[in-house]
Every structure is written in C-alpha cells, then in structure tokens.
Design an enzyme around this catalytic site. Structure first.
Site, PDB file in Angstrom:
ATOM      1  N   HIS A  16       0.838  -1.203   0.000  1.00 53.26           N
ATOM      2  CA  HIS A  16       0.000   0.000   0.000  1.00 53.26           C
ATOM      3  C   HIS A  16       0.874   1.256   0.000  1.00 53.26           C
ATOM      4  O   HIS A  16       0.586   2.215  -0.710  1.00 53.26           O
ATOM      5  CB  HIS A  16      -0.882   0.047   1.260  1.00 53.26           C
ATOM      6  N   LYS A  40     -16.051  -7.829   4.920  1.00 52.20           N
ATOM      7  CA  LYS A  40     -15.088  -8.706   5.602  1.00 52.20           C
ATOM      8  C   LYS A  40     -15.048  -8.293   7.068  1.00 52.20           C
ATOM      9  O   LYS A  40     -15.191  -7.120   7.389  1.00 52.20           O
ATOM     10  CB  LYS A  40     -13.672  -8.521   5.037  1.00 52.20           C
ATOM     11  N   ARG A  89      -2.057  -5.895  -8.616  1.00 51.30           N
ATOM     12  CA  ARG A  89      -0.967  -6.858  -8.426  1.00 51.30           C
ATOM     13  C   ARG A  89      -1.043  -7.900  -9.534  1.00 51.30           C
ATOM     14  O   ARG A  89      -0.737  -7.620 -10.678  1.00 51.30           O
ATOM     15  CB  ARG A  89      -1.062  -7.495  -7.040  1.00 51.30           C
ATOM     16  N   SER A 127      -2.699  -7.711   2.794  1.00 50.85           N
ATOM     17  CA  SER A 127      -2.960  -7.603   4.232  1.00 50.85           C
ATOM     18  C   SER A 127      -3.258  -8.985   4.803  1.00 50.85           C
ATOM     19  O   SER A 127      -2.842  -9.307   5.921  1.00 50.85           O
ATOM     20  CB  SER A 127      -4.143  -6.672   4.495  1.00 50.85           C
TER      21      SER A 127
HETATM   22  O1  PNS Z   1      -8.954  -3.062   0.119  1.00 46.48           O
HETATM   23  P1  PNS Z   1     -10.228  -3.559  -0.492  1.00 46.48           P
HETATM   24  O2  PNS Z   1     -10.998  -4.408   0.491  1.00 46.48           O
HETATM   25  O3  PNS Z   1     -10.020  -4.251  -1.811  1.00 46.48           O
HETATM   26  O4  PNS Z   1     -11.130  -2.255  -0.803  1.00 46.48           O
HETATM   27  C1  PNS Z   1     -12.400  -2.385  -1.395  1.00 46.48           C
HETATM   28  C2  PNS Z   1     -13.091  -1.013  -1.478  1.00 46.48           C
HETATM   29  C3  PNS Z   1     -13.207  -0.369  -0.118  1.00 46.48           C
HETATM   30  C4  PNS Z   1     -12.306  -0.103  -2.394  1.00 46.48           C
HETATM   31  C5  PNS Z   1     -14.518  -1.260  -2.075  1.00 46.48           C
HETATM   32  O5  PNS Z   1     -15.168  -2.235  -1.319  1.00 46.48           O
HETATM   33  C6  PNS Z   1     -15.371  -0.003  -2.108  1.00 46.48           C
HETATM   34  O6  PNS Z   1     -15.182   0.856  -2.951  1.00 46.48           O
HETATM   35  N1  PNS Z   1     -16.346   0.092  -1.175  1.00 46.48           N
HETATM   36  C7  PNS Z   1     -17.254   1.201  -1.097  1.00 46.48           C
HETATM   37  C8  PNS Z   1     -18.668   0.796  -1.492  1.00 46.48           C
HETATM   38  C9  PNS Z   1     -18.934   1.040  -2.964  1.00 46.48           C
HETATM   39  O7  PNS Z   1     -18.795   2.136  -3.460  1.00 46.48           O
HETATM   40  N2  PNS Z   1     -19.331  -0.031  -3.687  1.00 46.48           N
HETATM   41  C10 PNS Z   1     -19.668   0.049  -5.089  1.00 46.48           C
HETATM   42  C11 PNS Z   1     -18.461  -0.025  -5.986  1.00 46.48           C
HETATM   43  S1  PNS Z   1     -18.176  -1.643  -6.510  1.00 46.48           S
END
Ligand code: PNS
Length: 165
Positions: A16, A40, A89, A127
């Site tokens: 990150h 999660k 990645r 993570s």
């Molecule tokens: O580190 P992660 O778990 O891959 O992050 C995922 C994240 C937080 C970027 C994604 O879950 C997100 O954008 N959540 C906000 C909710 C949202 O906008 N959902 C619709 C888009 S798919």
C-alpha cells in the site's frame, strides 16, 4: 488534482505504501480512505487502521487519511476527487478491480479510475498474508512497517486470530 486511494487497509502494508508514495508524486492531494465495512470482518477497527496509516504516511505532505461509509463515488463527489487510484498486483486482482471500476464509472462517469501497477517486489503481498504470518508467529519485517508488525504481535498475544484465510 485530488485522488482517492480507497481500501480496507487491515492493516497497511509496504505494498500500500508503495502505491501511496507513487500516487502522491502524481497528484496534488491523495486522500487515503478507509472503508469501515467491506463485508469482511476486520482484524483492526477503522480507527486503528486510520491511526496506522497516519503513522505510516507521516512525511508525505500531500496525503490525508480519512474514512468513509457508503458509496465510494459519493465520497469522491463530496471531497471533489476526480480520480480513484487502485493498486493492481497479479491477474487475480483484475476481474474484481475491473468490475469495481466499471461499476463506479456507471454510477459516476466523470470520476476516473487509475491503476498503478505494484512493484515486482510487492506483487504477492496482501494484508491477509501479513495477518496470517503474524498470527502464526512469523516475522513480517519487510512486508509492513515495523510499528504495524508490533500491533500485529499485540493482537496475536491477545489471542485474536480472526480473518485468517
Ligand atoms: O482493500 P479492499 O478491500 O479491496 O477495498 C475495497 C473497497 C473499499 C475499495 C470497495 O469495497 C469499495 O469501494 N467500497 C465502497 C462501497 C462502494 O462504493 N461499492 C460500489 C463499488 S463496486
């Protein structure tokens, strides 16, 4: 231009940080945004994850740490961010990231998603891997900042071993 780098950051890893540093060199401001609820069960609370990010990003002037609830595109609108930065990645990330990027574009066509390729050294890092190593008593030196390693050891000592894949 303002960009958002969203994620769970549970906890922040060197992967990150590589993305944050490189994004900070490209944009006027980077908002690193912790999403508290991603479906999660996190090991660290949103507040703890923010604290670790603040500590890790000390020294990068144009980075601010925040958290958001709800839709990412709504948060982007609110903060006047025009770009969502994501790290990419391996091929295994692609399907999920592709779906999210297209969904976000559907919801808000003016917000662009930009992918930064991980550096080869961090290409396997996540993570989840860092948490698993720490929970099983291994060393995460070189995978996450030292103070994160200490926070993980603390959690392991407390016997909290949630979220081990
Ligand atoms: O580190 P992660 O778990 O891959 O992050 C995922 C994240 C937080 C970027 C994604 O879950 C997100 O954008 N959540 C906000 C909710 C949202 O906008 N959902 C619709 C888009 S798919």
């Amino acid at each position: 231009m303002i960009a958002i780098y969203p994620g769970s950051f549970d906890p922040v890893t060197n992967g990150h940080l590589d993305i944050i540093e490189r994004a900070a060199a490209l944009f006027d401001e980077i908002i690193v945004a912790v999403a508290p609820n991603t479906g999660k069960e996190p090991l660290f609370s949103a507040e703890e994850r923010k604290e670790m990010l603040i500590e890790a990003c000390r020294g990068i002037d144009n980075v601010c740490i925040d958290s958001f609830e709800g839709l990412l595109v709504e948060y982007a609108r609110k903060t006047k961010a025009q770009v969502i930065v994501k790290g990419l990645r391996a091929l295994s990330d692609f399907q999920y990231e592709f779906e999210m990027a297209l969904t976000n574009r559907k919801l808000s066509p003016s917000i662009e998603t930009m992918f930064l390729m991980t550096c080869a050294e961090n290409s396997y890092l996540s993570s989840s891997i860092v948490k698993e190593i720490a929970a099983l008593g291994g060393s995460v030196v070189g995978l996450a900042p030292d103070f994160v390693a200490e926070r993980l050891r603390q959690k392991a000592r407390e016997g909290i071993r949630r979220d081990i894949p």
